[in-house]
Design a protein around this motif. Structure first.
Motif, PDB file in Angstrom:
ATOM      1  N   LYS A 158       0.833  -1.208   0.000  1.00  0.00           N
ATOM      2  CA  LYS A 158       0.000   0.000   0.000  1.00  0.00           C
ATOM      3  C   LYS A 158       0.864   1.253   0.000  1.00  0.00           C
ATOM      4  O   LYS A 158       0.561   2.236  -0.676  1.00  0.00           O
ATOM      5  CB  LYS A 158      -0.916   0.024   1.222  1.00  0.00           C
ATOM      6  N   SER A 159       1.956   1.207   0.736  1.00  0.00           N
ATOM      7  CA  SER A 159       2.866   2.346   0.797  1.00  0.00           C
ATOM      8  C   SER A 159       3.488   2.611  -0.569  1.00  0.00           C
ATOM      9  O   SER A 159       3.604   3.766  -0.989  1.00  0.00           O
ATOM     10  CB  SER A 159       3.949   2.083   1.839  1.00  0.00           C
ATOM     11  N   ARG A 160       3.882   1.547  -1.272  1.00  0.00           N
ATOM     12  CA  ARG A 160       4.450   1.710  -2.615  1.00  0.00           C
ATOM     13  C   ARG A 160       3.435   2.328  -3.572  1.00  0.00           C
ATOM     14  O   ARG A 160       3.765   3.203  -4.366  1.00  0.00           O
ATOM     15  CB  ARG A 160       4.934   0.369  -3.172  1.00  0.00           C
ATOM     16  N   VAL A 161       2.189   1.883  -3.471  1.00  0.00           N
ATOM     17  CA  VAL A 161       1.135   2.432  -4.329  1.00  0.00           C
ATOM     18  C   VAL A 161       0.966   3.923  -4.069  1.00  0.00           C
ATOM     19  O   VAL A 161       0.893   4.732  -5.003  1.00  0.00           O
ATOM     20  CB  VAL A 161      -0.196   1.680  -4.107  1.00  0.00           C
ATOM     21  N   LYS A 162       0.939   4.297  -2.802  1.00  0.00           N
ATOM     22  CA  LYS A 162       0.783   5.712  -2.450  1.00  0.00           C
ATOM     23  C   LYS A 162       1.976   6.533  -2.934  1.00  0.00           C
ATOM     24  O   LYS A 162       1.813   7.642  -3.448  1.00  0.00           O
ATOM     25  CB  LYS A 162       0.630   5.870  -0.938  1.00  0.00           C
ATOM     26  N   THR A 163       3.176   5.996  -2.788  1.00  0.00           N
ATOM     27  CA  THR A 163       4.383   6.701  -3.207  1.00  0.00           C
ATOM     28  C   THR A 163       4.354   6.992  -4.703  1.00  0.00           C
ATOM     29  O   THR A 163       4.589   8.124  -5.127  1.00  0.00           O
ATOM     30  CB  THR A 163       5.633   5.871  -2.866  1.00  0.00           C
ATOM     31  N   PHE A 164       4.051   5.977  -5.502  1.00  0.00           N
ATOM     32  CA  PHE A 164       4.044   6.166  -6.947  1.00  0.00           C
ATOM     33  C   PHE A 164       2.888   7.052  -7.387  1.00  0.00           C
ATOM     34  O   PHE A 164       3.020   7.822  -8.343  1.00  0.00           O
ATOM     35  CB  PHE A 164       4.023   4.820  -7.671  1.00  0.00           C
ATOM     36  N   SER A 165       1.754   6.979  -6.695  1.00  0.00           N
ATOM     37  CA  SER A 165       0.634   7.872  -7.008  1.00  0.00           C
ATOM     38  C   SER A 165       1.000   9.318  -6.706  1.00  0.00           C
ATOM     39  O   SER A 165       0.675  10.227  -7.473  1.00  0.00           O
ATOM     40  CB  SER A 165      -0.603   7.476  -6.200  1.00  0.00           C
ATOM     41  N   ASN A 166       1.695   9.519  -5.607  1.00  0.00           N
ATOM     42  CA  ASN A 166       2.120  10.875  -5.250  1.00  0.00           C
ATOM     43  C   ASN A 166       3.145  11.419  -6.241  1.00  0.00           C
ATOM     44  O   ASN A 166       3.184  12.629  -6.493  1.00  0.00           O
ATOM     45  CB  ASN A 166       2.693  10.908  -3.833  1.00  0.00           C
ATOM     46  N   LYS A 167       3.972  10.545  -6.805  1.00  0.00           N
ATOM     47  CA  LYS A 167       4.940  10.989  -7.818  1.00  0.00           C
ATOM     48  C   LYS A 167       4.222  11.489  -9.066  1.00  0.00           C
ATOM     49  O   LYS A 167       4.652  12.459  -9.696  1.00  0.00           O
ATOM     50  CB  LYS A 167       5.902   9.861  -8.175  1.00  0.00           C
ATOM     51  N   VAL A 168       3.107  10.845  -9.419  1.00  0.00           N
ATOM     52  CA  VAL A 168       2.327  11.295 -10.572  1.00  0.00           C
ATOM     53  C   VAL A 168       1.746  12.674 -10.285  1.00  0.00           C
ATOM     54  O   VAL A 168       1.840  13.586 -11.111  1.00  0.00           O
ATOM     55  CB  VAL A 168       1.193  10.298 -10.900  1.00  0.00           C
ATOM     56  N   VAL A 169       1.179  12.842  -9.100  1.00  0.00           N
ATOM     57  CA  VAL A 169       0.581  14.126  -8.721  1.00  0.00           C
ATOM     58  C   VAL A 169       1.647  15.225  -8.692  1.00  0.00           C
ATOM     59  O   VAL A 169       1.406  16.345  -9.146  1.00  0.00           O
ATOM     60  CB  VAL A 169      -0.139  14.009  -7.354  1.00  0.00           C
ATOM     61  N   ALA A 170       2.830  14.894  -8.204  1.00  0.00           N
ATOM     62  CA  ALA A 170       3.913  15.875  -8.160  1.00  0.00           C
ATOM     63  C   ALA A 170       4.325  16.288  -9.575  1.00  0.00           C
ATOM     64  O   ALA A 170       4.573  17.472  -9.834  1.00  0.00           O
ATOM     65  CB  ALA A 170       5.118  15.305  -7.419  1.00  0.00           C
ATOM     66  N   ALA A 171       4.385  15.334 -10.490  1.00  0.00           N
ATOM     67  CA  ALA A 171       4.739  15.644 -11.878  1.00  0.00           C
ATOM     68  C   ALA A 171       3.666  16.521 -12.516  1.00  0.00           C
ATOM     69  O   ALA A 171       3.968  17.427 -13.291  1.00  0.00           O
ATOM     70  CB  ALA A 171       4.919  14.358 -12.676  1.00  0.00           C
ATOM     71  N   ILE A 172       2.410  16.270 -12.181  1.00  0.00           N
ATOM     72  CA  ILE A 172       1.314  17.088 -12.699  1.00  0.00           C
ATOM     73  C   ILE A 172       1.423  18.509 -12.155  1.00  0.00           C
ATOM     74  O   ILE A 172       1.250  19.487 -12.893  1.00  0.00           O
ATOM     75  CB  ILE A 172      -0.049  16.463 -12.344  1.00  0.00           C
ATOM     76  N   ASN A 173       1.718  18.623 -10.878  1.00  0.00           N
ATOM     77  CA  ASN A 173       1.846  19.950 -10.262  1.00  0.00           C
ATOM     78  C   ASN A 173       3.018  20.737 -10.851  1.00  0.00           C
ATOM     79  O   ASN A 173       2.975  21.964 -10.908  1.00  0.00           O
ATOM     80  CB  ASN A 173       1.991  19.841  -8.749  1.00  0.00           C
ATOM     81  N   ASN A 174       4.061  20.034 -11.281  1.00  0.00           N
ATOM     82  CA  ASN A 174       5.197  20.702 -11.931  1.00  0.00           C
ATOM     83  C   ASN A 174       4.837  21.163 -13.335  1.00  0.00           C
ATOM     84  O   ASN A 174       5.529  22.001 -13.905  1.00  0.00           O
ATOM     85  CB  ASN A 174       6.409  19.773 -12.003  1.00  0.00           C
ATOM     86  N   GLY A 175       3.773  20.598 -13.884  1.00  0.00           N
ATOM     87  CA  GLY A 175       3.330  20.989 -15.211  1.00  0.00           C
ATOM     88  C   GLY A 175       4.028  20.272 -16.343  1.00  0.00           C
ATOM     89  O   GLY A 175       3.874  20.632 -17.503  1.00  0.00           O
ATOM     90  N   SER A 176       4.782  19.246 -16.030  1.00  0.00           N
ATOM     91  CA  SER A 176       5.506  18.498 -17.048  1.00  0.00           C
ATOM     92  C   SER A 176       4.657  17.328 -17.533  1.00  0.00           C
ATOM     93  O   SER A 176       4.460  16.350 -16.810  1.00  0.00           O
ATOM     94  CB  SER A 176       6.822  17.984 -16.477  1.00  0.00           C
ATOM     95  N   PHE A 177       4.168  17.443 -18.763  1.00  0.00           N
ATOM     96  CA  PHE A 177       3.281  16.405 -19.295  1.00  0.00           C
ATOM     97  C   PHE A 177       4.029  15.098 -19.535  1.00  0.00           C
ATOM     98  O   PHE A 177       3.532  14.025 -19.186  1.00  0.00           O
ATOM     99  CB  PHE A 177       2.619  16.880 -20.591  1.00  0.00           C
TER     100      PHE A 177
END
Length: 91
Positions: free
Chosen positions: A25-44
């Motif tokens: 579950k922790s790994r899933v959350k970590t990778f999901s948060n990485k996607v959100v962080a990339a979205i927030n950076n604006g890098s498609f």
């Protein structure tokens, strides 16, 4: 505390499974948060790349029995929708 031999063994098994499940579950959350962080950076491009990795990790958790298939599909869909909205904003 458990008094019977079988109850003691069942308790040990549940502790091991809980540790394994929390790790997944922790790994899933970590990778999901990485996607959100990339979205927030604006890098498609990086958000698409991290979505691909996160999707793989989420589906692995289904095969391990940690998440149900519908739950995993919902999580992937939610992330994909966010990435798609970033693409629309960029265009």
């Amino acid at each position: 505390m458990a008094n019977h031999k079988s109850a003691l063994k069942a308790h040990k098994q549940s502790v091991v499974r809980a540790a394994r499940n929390s790790s997944v579950k922790s790994r899933v959350k970590t990778f999901s948060n990485k996607v959100v962080a990339a979205i927030n950076n604006g890098s498609f491009e990086s958000s698409v790349q991290s979505l691909r990795v996160a999707e793989s990790e989420i589906m692995k958790s289904v095969t391990k029995g940690v998440l149900k298939l519908n739950t995993a599909a919902r999580k992937v869909s939610k992330l994909a929708k966010k990435v798609k909205s970033l693409e629309a904003r960029a265009a």
